[in-house]
Design an enzyme around this catalytic site. Structure first.
Site, PDB file in Angstrom:
ATOM      1  CG  ASN A   1      -0.092  -0.436   2.344  1.00  0.00           C
ATOM      2  OD1 ASN A   1       0.697   0.844   3.061  1.00  0.00           O
ATOM      3  ND2 ASN A   1      -0.204  -1.124   3.472  1.00  0.00           N
TER       4      ASN A   1
ATOM      5  CG  ASP B   1      -6.786  -4.736   6.695  1.00  0.00           C
ATOM      6  OD1 ASP B   1      -6.621  -4.462   7.675  1.00  0.00           O
ATOM      7  OD2 ASP B   1      -7.177  -4.035   5.755  1.00  0.00           O
TER       8      ASP B   1
ATOM      9  CE  LYS C   1     -10.009   0.729  11.573  1.00  0.00           C
ATOM     10  NZ  LYS C   1      -9.220   1.601  10.812  1.00  0.00           N
TER      11      LYS C   1
HETATM   12  N1  CTP Z   1      -3.310  -3.316  12.059  1.00  0.00           N
HETATM   13  C1  CTP Z   1      -2.549  -4.486  12.666  1.00  0.00           C
HETATM   14  N2  CTP Z   1      -2.469  -5.756  12.149  1.00  0.00           N
HETATM   15  C2  CTP Z   1      -3.243  -5.147  10.728  1.00  0.00           C
HETATM   16  C3  CTP Z   1      -4.270  -4.113  10.813  1.00  0.00           C
HETATM   17  C4  CTP Z   1      -4.256  -3.053  11.233  1.00  0.00           C
HETATM   18  O1  CTP Z   1      -1.293  -3.702  13.781  1.00  0.00           O
HETATM   19  N3  CTP Z   1      -3.367  -6.794  10.180  1.00  0.00           N
HETATM   20  C5  CTP Z   1      -3.173  -1.586  12.986  1.00  0.00           C
HETATM   21  C6  CTP Z   1      -2.100  -1.069  12.387  1.00  0.00           C
HETATM   22  O2  CTP Z   1      -1.108  -0.814  13.100  1.00  0.00           O
HETATM   23  C7  CTP Z   1      -3.097   0.342  13.411  1.00  0.00           C
HETATM   24  C8  CTP Z   1      -4.717   0.098  13.448  1.00  0.00           C
HETATM   25  O3  CTP Z   1      -4.315  -1.444  13.614  1.00  0.00           O
HETATM   26  O4  CTP Z   1      -2.283   0.637  14.459  1.00  0.00           O
HETATM   27  C9  CTP Z   1      -5.361   0.439  13.006  1.00  0.00           C
HETATM   28  O5  CTP Z   1      -5.178  -0.053  11.197  1.00  0.00           O
HETATM   29  P1  CTP Z   1      -6.178   0.476   9.986  1.00  0.00           P
HETATM   30  O6  CTP Z   1      -5.700  -0.405   9.002  1.00  0.00           O
HETATM   31  O7  CTP Z   1      -6.813   1.863  10.392  1.00  0.00           O
HETATM   32  O8  CTP Z   1      -7.266  -0.653  10.570  1.00  0.00           O
HETATM   33  P2  CTP Z   1      -8.221  -2.201  10.533  1.00  0.00           P
HETATM   34  O9  CTP Z   1      -8.116  -3.078  11.034  1.00  0.00           O
HETATM   35  O10 CTP Z   1      -6.975  -2.595   8.901  1.00  0.00           O
HETATM   36  O11 CTP Z   1      -9.853  -2.095   9.544  1.00  0.00           O
HETATM   37  P3  CTP Z   1     -10.224  -0.921   8.692  1.00  0.00           P
HETATM   38  O12 CTP Z   1      -8.909  -1.403   7.359  1.00  0.00           O
HETATM   39  O13 CTP Z   1     -11.741  -2.151   8.488  1.00  0.00           O
HETATM   40  O14 CTP Z   1     -10.262   0.179   8.852  1.00  0.00           O
END
Ligand code: CTP
Length: 402
Positions: A213, A282, A346
């Protein structure tokens, strides 16, 4: 704004080829808002002219204790009394030896000896040949100078002007600048260990392709730097980004989310604060091919299945140390819209006391950002500023919560 802004620093040059770096250091200090008063030994003038240093500092340079420009003829007193620090860069082996013995046969050493020791810190950046540096005499001097309260900066390693390779190079100007900024920074995180994740992850499809990303890692790197400035021991687990490692920060490079989780789990027991800024993918391809996937000429596209990656933040936030309050976890949320609502939800979903929201597409790769700090009591905005400034503000905020 740099913690150096508004400071008055005496920049002393003793004799060494590294004096060329002092010109750059002088320029960088002035740019950071420092009033720089240059003082040079006679040996330094063999390597760099006072004219150059005057032009860069914008002030007359002092080279002699007999300088008649001072009405009372006491340059060593007049120039040092209001100084926030005396910084000697380069500090030659001979100059360190002179400092150690309280020598005072020229202006710079005289000034160091005559400074009010509790008010005017003395910071030296050694510069010499590797044999001179490793000589027991120099090492003894360095130890004793540290015991006497002198801040002795590290030396660099690498090619030396004499053609040899090893320890003893003077740090680069920007490294000295960074160490000076750290020296003058408040230390609300002293004694704490901070673990930071940063950057994107890369999930391989085959040996030449993958999914990633647009995260640049800049916010996470700024946070690692700010945590170090605030006095913490910092470990930075970084996905694939080409950013320089902040000084005195331990960096562990990883590619995939699972590697990031492994690295975090190995480090997290030593930490009191975990800050998860990484934009972790993700999903990853369900199968990563060992060989490059080739077109077969039929026009058919490969069928990529995905599986969900582990949630690193949620895993850590639900560990016993985090639940019992020994580990303070901070999450980030990169959203495209409805920041407050998404960040609030979140925070609860991830089980963290503090979640920092930002608008992802607006900030990825940029040097500036705005943050929304969400905790159980509500939300507070850190308005638009450089990521470095925001990182410092965030460290202050976290330190108050510990
Ligand atoms: N994060 C993590 N491990 C993952 C996904 C996210 O540690 N597999 C952590 C990121 O470093 C951040 C927080 O979770 O501190 C939120 O990440 P974000 O990408 O905004 O959220 P997601 O949990 O991926 O949710 P979404 O993409 O559905 O918004």
């Amino acid at each position: 704004m740099s913690t150096l802004a508004g400071k008055y620093i005496v920049l002393g040059l003793s004799g060494g080829i590294a004096a060329y770096k002092s010109a750059e250091l002088c320029r960088a200090l002035v740019k950071a808002g420092v009033t720089v008063q240059v003082v040079m030994t006679e040996a330094a003038e063999h390597f760099m002219t006072a004219v150059t240093m005057q032009a860069l500092s914008g002030r007359p340079v002092y080279t002699s204790q007999w300088d008649a420009r001072e009405a009372n003829n006491m340059a060593h007193i007049n120039l040092s009394r209001d100084a926030d620090a005396i910084v000697v860069a380069p500090a030659s082996a001979d100059f360190l030896s002179k400092l150690l013995h309280g020598g005072a046969d020229e202006l710079l050493s005289l000034m160091c000896l005559a400074r009010p020791i509790d008010q005017v810190p003395l910071i030296v950046a050694p510069a010499m040949n590797r044999e001179m540096w490793s000589n027991p005499a120099t090492q003894r001097n360095v130890l004793q100078l540290k015991a006497d309260g002198v801040q002795v900066l590290d030396v660099g390693q690498g090619d030396q002007a004499c053609g040899e390779t090893g320890d003893g190079r003077m740090l680069e100007a920007e490294e000295i600048l960074d160490d000076l900024e750290a020296f003058f920074s408040p230390k609300p995180l002293a004694g704490k260990t901070v673990l930071v994740t940063a950057g994107p992850t890369y999930e391989a499809i085959d040996p030449v392709r993958g999914i990633t990303n647009l995260s640049s890692g800049k916010m996470g790197f700024a946070i690692a730097r700010a945590a170090r400035m605030a006095g913490a021991d910092v470990t930075l687990v970084a996905g694939p980004v080409h950013l320089p490692t902040p000084r005195k920060v331990k960096r562990i490079n990883v590619q995939s989310a699972r590697q990031m989780l492994d690295a975090v789990q190995q480090q997290v027991d030593a930490a009191q604060v975990f800050i998860s800024t990484a934009a972790v993918a993700d999903w990853r391809p369900a199968h990563s091919a060992d060989q490059k996937i080739k077109k077969d000429g039929s026009g058919q596209t490969p069928q990529l299945g995905f599986v969900e990656n582990p949630d690193i933040l949620a895993t850590v936030a639900h560990s016993p140390r985090a639940v019992s309050g020994q580990l303070f976890c901070v999450g980030f949320a990169a959203e495209s819209h409805d920041l407050l609502a998404h960040a609030t939800a979140k925070r609860i979903r991830k089980g963290v006391p503090l979640l920092v929201g930002n608008i992802g597409p607006a900030t990825f790769g940029q040097d500036d950002n705005a943050l929304l700090l969400v905790d159980e009591t509500g939300a507070r905005e850190l308005p638009y500023a450089s990521k470095q400034t925001l990182a410092v503000q965030l460290m202050d905020d976290i330190a108050r919560r510990l």
